[in-house]
Design a protein around this motif. Structure first.
Motif, PDB file in Angstrom:
ATOM      1  N   ALA A   5     -12.819 -24.995 -24.023  1.00  0.00           N
ATOM      2  CA  ALA A   5     -13.030 -24.080 -25.145  1.00  0.00           C
ATOM      3  C   ALA A   5     -13.898 -22.903 -24.725  1.00  0.00           C
ATOM      4  CB  ALA A   5     -13.677 -24.830 -26.304  1.00  0.00           C
ATOM      5  N   CYS A   6     -14.923 -23.170 -23.900  1.00  0.00           N
ATOM      6  CA  CYS A   6     -15.794 -22.074 -23.469  1.00  0.00           C
ATOM      7  C   CYS A   6     -15.044 -21.083 -22.598  1.00  0.00           C
ATOM      8  CB  CYS A   6     -16.991 -22.639 -22.708  1.00  0.00           C
ATOM      9  SG  CYS A   6     -18.108 -23.582 -23.752  1.00  0.00           S
ATOM     10  N   ASN A 520      -2.252 -22.729 -28.299  1.00  0.00           N
ATOM     11  CA  ASN A 520      -2.221 -23.579 -29.486  1.00  0.00           C
ATOM     12  C   ASN A 520      -3.629 -23.783 -30.020  1.00  0.00           C
ATOM     13  OD1 ASN A 520      -1.737 -25.854 -27.020  1.00  0.00           O
ATOM     14  ND2 ASN A 520      -3.402 -26.315 -28.431  1.00  0.00           N
ATOM     15  N   SER A 521      -3.728 -24.106 -31.300  1.00  0.00           N
ATOM     16  CA  SER A 521      -5.041 -24.384 -31.879  1.00  0.00           C
ATOM     17  C   SER A 521      -4.906 -25.397 -32.997  1.00  0.00           C
ATOM     18  CB  SER A 521      -5.706 -23.105 -32.420  1.00  0.00           C
ATOM     19  OG  SER A 521      -5.464 -22.918 -33.783  1.00  0.00           O
ATOM     20  N   THR A 522      -6.036 -26.002 -33.325  1.00  0.00           N
ATOM     21  CA  THR A 522      -6.095 -26.941 -34.433  1.00  0.00           C
ATOM     22  C   THR A 522      -6.296 -26.228 -35.765  1.00  0.00           C
ATOM     23  OG1 THR A 522      -8.463 -27.144 -34.044  1.00  0.00           O
ATOM     24  CG2 THR A 522      -7.037 -28.792 -33.025  1.00  0.00           C
ATOM     25  N   GLY A 523      -6.558 -24.914 -35.723  1.00  0.00           N
ATOM     26  CA  GLY A 523      -6.861 -24.197 -36.953  1.00  0.00           C
ATOM     27  C   GLY A 523      -8.291 -24.473 -37.400  1.00  0.00           C
ATOM     28  N   PRO A 524      -8.680 -24.032 -38.602  1.00  0.00           N
ATOM     29  CA  PRO A 524      -7.813 -23.333 -39.552  1.00  0.00           C
ATOM     30  C   PRO A 524      -7.377 -21.953 -39.053  1.00  0.00           C
ATOM     31  CG  PRO A 524     -10.080 -23.205 -40.281  1.00  0.00           C
ATOM     32  CD  PRO A 524     -10.065 -24.128 -39.098  1.00  0.00           C
ATOM     33  N   ALA A 525      -6.204 -21.536 -39.542  1.00  0.00           N
ATOM     34  CA  ALA A 525      -5.673 -20.249 -39.118  1.00  0.00           C
ATOM     35  C   ALA A 525      -6.639 -19.137 -39.494  1.00  0.00           C
ATOM     36  CB  ALA A 525      -4.310 -20.002 -39.763  1.00  0.00           C
ATOM     37  N   THR A 552     -10.355 -24.751 -32.377  1.00  0.00           N
ATOM     38  CA  THR A 552     -10.419 -24.949 -30.936  1.00  0.00           C
ATOM     39  C   THR A 552      -9.040 -24.678 -30.349  1.00  0.00           C
ATOM     40  OG1 THR A 552      -9.992 -27.312 -31.217  1.00  0.00           O
ATOM     41  CG2 THR A 552     -12.295 -26.610 -31.041  1.00  0.00           C
ATOM     42  N   PHE A 553      -9.001 -24.199 -29.121  1.00  0.00           N
ATOM     43  CA  PHE A 553      -7.787 -23.640 -28.551  1.00  0.00           C
ATOM     44  C   PHE A 553      -7.391 -24.332 -27.256  1.00  0.00           C
ATOM     45  CE2 PHE A 553     -10.102 -20.455 -30.898  1.00  0.00           C
ATOM     46  CZ  PHE A 553      -9.138 -19.834 -31.679  1.00  0.00           C
ATOM     47  N   GLY A 554      -6.103 -24.299 -26.981  1.00  0.00           N
ATOM     48  CA  GLY A 554      -5.596 -24.732 -25.691  1.00  0.00           C
ATOM     49  C   GLY A 554      -4.655 -23.687 -25.131  1.00  0.00           C
ATOM     50  N   ARG A 555      -4.628 -23.569 -23.802  1.00  0.00           N
ATOM     51  CA  ARG A 555      -3.711 -22.639 -23.145  1.00  0.00           C
ATOM     52  C   ARG A 555      -2.767 -23.435 -22.243  1.00  0.00           C
ATOM     53  NH1 ARG A 555      -6.616 -18.007 -19.994  1.00  0.00           N
ATOM     54  NH2 ARG A 555      -7.857 -19.722 -19.159  1.00  0.00           N
ATOM     55  N   HIS A 579      -5.264 -29.072 -24.454  1.00  0.00           N
ATOM     56  CA  HIS A 579      -6.299 -28.821 -25.454  1.00  0.00           C
ATOM     57  C   HIS A 579      -7.644 -29.354 -24.977  1.00  0.00           C
ATOM     58  CE1 HIS A 579      -6.840 -27.213 -29.463  1.00  0.00           C
ATOM     59  NE2 HIS A 579      -7.775 -28.109 -29.649  1.00  0.00           N
ATOM     60  N   PRO A 580      -8.736 -28.541 -25.076  1.00  0.00           N
ATOM     61  CA  PRO A 580     -10.087 -29.018 -24.800  1.00  0.00           C
ATOM     62  C   PRO A 580     -10.559 -29.867 -26.000  1.00  0.00           C
ATOM     63  CG  PRO A 580     -10.118 -26.752 -25.536  1.00  0.00           C
ATOM     64  CD  PRO A 580      -8.676 -27.155 -25.465  1.00  0.00           C
TER      65      PRO A 580
END
Length: 622
Positions: A5-6, A520-525, A552-555, A579-580
């Protein structure tokens, strides 16, 4: 290598707070400024900021004082607007998916109404539309360019069906066709070869009536200069916003009741008077318009009309059905009956006209768009015929008349239909009950259950299943191709099946092409405009959340796309989603979770230039 995430936050400096979907709005984004020049009419100005705030809500319960003084609470839920369902063309040239950044569409009911109620509303600064139907009245909602202003911040009028019917009659009485000519489906369908036996029951619903399978019907939409010029004062954005909300509302009704999603691979708007269509210029009939439309768009193998040579559908028009929507006063609509059967390619046509609803001569305010209620009913009615629906006063598909608002048999039915006519206030979309005093107040915007069964059977027999997965939550900003990159999900949202595919199109193709990566992310949007990537601000919007609101995001850094094809497709592994925050920097998606997806990509131009695709949300199931 998975990214933390960082690390992601360092890559995209998320410098703006997102507006959460839990934001509170308890009123419509309108402010009354006049009671209007007629009884039972109220005029409103619109609040652009309040309209934007609606984008982040899934439901709300605003209060509205109707023009008769009655204060009502509306219980509204969002209808998803899917821009990828529209292939927008202007004067025949492709422009990309629908762009309607502030448009939101809602359906619901009147709280504590004394009888059945129905509410359909759409909001945009370029026009808000719909209806509010209570047990004893129908209120139309339409928009117009304010005096001395433009459609950029349109005003709104709310008015009664009494005014709608009176004004339509006053303006168009000399042009109104006799009831037997209002919908010519019976007459034109006699041109067709014998129809196959009606399909058996569809099996598309369960014991509660809920759809177990969704089908897709692609419809090509052609319009005329009269819609752009006469209804929307030559404002292309206003014309498009109206058509998007109207067709999305009709698709929503078909999805709920016919288990069919309507998509529009080709929807064309004319901004020049030389649109190639003569019937609207001469104010011919809907039958004339149907003949002209068929002659121009019909396949060269068709022999249903004597005129030769026949034309073909334009590039991009790949739908099962073709429908002409006219702003001219041609007198109602017309369509062939039961034409989803593939060999009936020559007859998969329909026309809907008088799209202004007849109130462009409204006293007081400047001219502007009319009743969405009429427009909804006439288009849904004619498409219903294409789906093998008969009129509710006629004997078709082996059934018996449902109401007797008019008389006669149709479609080769074995019975005689109604022998005498009588009014009812409970007519449905395929009825003629609007021809009696009370007008559109006499009918609902729903299909009768028996008609639904016939249409579902036709859809399940001849249409493909609907494969799109997810809901678009924002659009991509225009890139060097002239359009925004579009992200679409296909396959399914089932974790067990694990077959979700993401396709991103409208990517740059010049030079060395582009580098792209799924996020991708868990949101909220949430929305962040122009986040920095590699120290350079992007041209686009990150729409799938921000660190500041808990996302939180993943690439997908191990599956980066590099190429010049302009599109790519990647599988999403529900058991191993990047995803982290902790090793192994991946997660298994759980049933019931909603995840958000978007694509970041490089564009041509200054070093470091980048952009984002549209974004989707996907709620996963078992």
């Amino acid at each position: 290598m998975r990214v933390t995430a960082c690390q992601f936050a360092a890559f995209f400096f998320l410098c703006a707070a997102a507006e959460a979907r839990q934001a509170s709005v308890d009123h419509l984004p309108w402010k009354a400024h006049s009671r209007g020049d007629l009884p039972d009419t109220t005029l409103y100005s619109q609040d652009a900021d309040a309209i934007l705030a609606l984008q982040h809500l899934d439901a709300f319960a605003p209060q509205l004082q109707l023009p008769d003084g009655q204060l009502v609470t509306l219980r509204l839920e969002r209808i998803p607007f899917r821009p990828e369902h529209f292939g927008v063309h202007v004067n025949g040239e492709y422009r990309g998916a629908a762009e309607a950044l502030d448009l939101s569409i809602w359906e619901g009911s009147v709280e504590s109404a004394s009888g059945p109620s129905d509410v359909q509303l759409s909001f945009s600064r370029h026009g808000s539309y719909g209806w509010i139907k209570t047990a004893d009245a129908l209120w139309h909602v339409s928009s117009y360019a304010p005096e001395g202003g433009s459609w950029d911040l349109a005003d709104v009028r709310v008015y009664s069906e009494v005014n709608e019917e009176r004004l339509r009659s006053a303006k168009r009485q000399s042009r109104r066709q006799a009831p037997e000519d209002w919908c010519l489906a019976d007459a034109v369908s006699e041109r067709m070869p014998p129809s196959p036996a009606p399909p058996a029951s569809s099996g598309a619903t369960d014991s509660t009536g809920a759809c177990t399978t969704l089908y897709e019907c692609a419809i090509d939409i052609e319009t005329d200069w009269q819609l752009y010029d006469g209804v929307f004062s030559q404002d292309l954005t206003a014309t498009q916003i109206y058509m998007f909300c109207l067709l999305a509302a009709i698709s929503n009704r078909f999805e709920d009741e016919i288990c069919t999603v309507l998509t529009f691979p080709y929807i064309n708007f004319w901004t020049v008077s030389a649109d190639g269509w003569s019937t609207p210029d001469t104010l011919g009939s809907t039958g004339d318009m149907l003949d002209e439309f068929q002659n121009e768009w019909g396949d060269t193998a068709c022999t249903f009309l004597p005129v030769t040579p026949l034309g073909n559908r334009p590039a991009g028009a790949t739908g099962r059905l073709a429908h002409f929507i006219s702003g001219a006063d041609l007198g109602g609509g017309v369509a062939y009956v039961g034409v989803l059967y593939p060999p009936y390619l020559c007859y998969q046509f329909g026309v809907s006209a008088d799209i202004t609803g007849g109130v462009t001569g409204f006293p007081g305010p400047p001219t502007g768009a009319g009743s969405m209620n009429w427009d909804f009913v006439v288009i849904a009615h004619e498409l219903g015929h294409n789906f093998n629906a008969c009129h509710t006063h006629q004997t078709c598909n082996g059934g018996t008349p449902i109401d007797c608002c008019y008389t006669g048999a149709c479609c080769g039915g074995s019975g005689s239909g109604c022998s005498s006519a009588s009014s009812t206030s409970t007519g449905t979309v395929m009825s003629y009950c609007h021809l009696w005093p009370g007008g559109l107040s006499n009918i609902t915007t729903f299909f009768h259950p028996e008609i639904q069964d016939d249409m579902q059977a036709e859809a399940s027999a001849y249409l493909p299943t609907y494969t799109n997965v997810g809901t678009t939550i924002c659009l991509g900003v225009e890139n060097s191709t002239g359009a925004g990159a579009l992200l679409v999900g296909t396959g399914s949202s089932s974790i067990g099946t694990n077959d979700l595919m993401l396709t991103c199109s409208n990517l740059p193709t010049s030079g060395s092409g582009t580098t792209a990566m799924i996020l991708n992310s868990t949101g909220p949007a949430g929305v962040v405009a122009n986040p920095a990537a590699g120290g350079v601000a992007s041209d686009g919007m990150l729409c799938i959340g921000t660190a500041s609101n808990g996302a939180t995001f993943g690439r997908h850094i191990n599956d980066i796309y590099m190429g010049t094809a302009g599109s790519f497709t990647r599988a999403i592994d529900a058991t191993d989603l990047p995803h982290p925050p902790a090793p192994p920097y991946s997660v298994a998606i759980a049933s019931g979770e909603t995840w958000y997806f978007q694509v970041w990509y490089r564009d041509s131009g200054p070093a470091g230039r980048s952009n984002f695709s549209s974004a989707i949300s996907v709620t996963f199931g078992p």
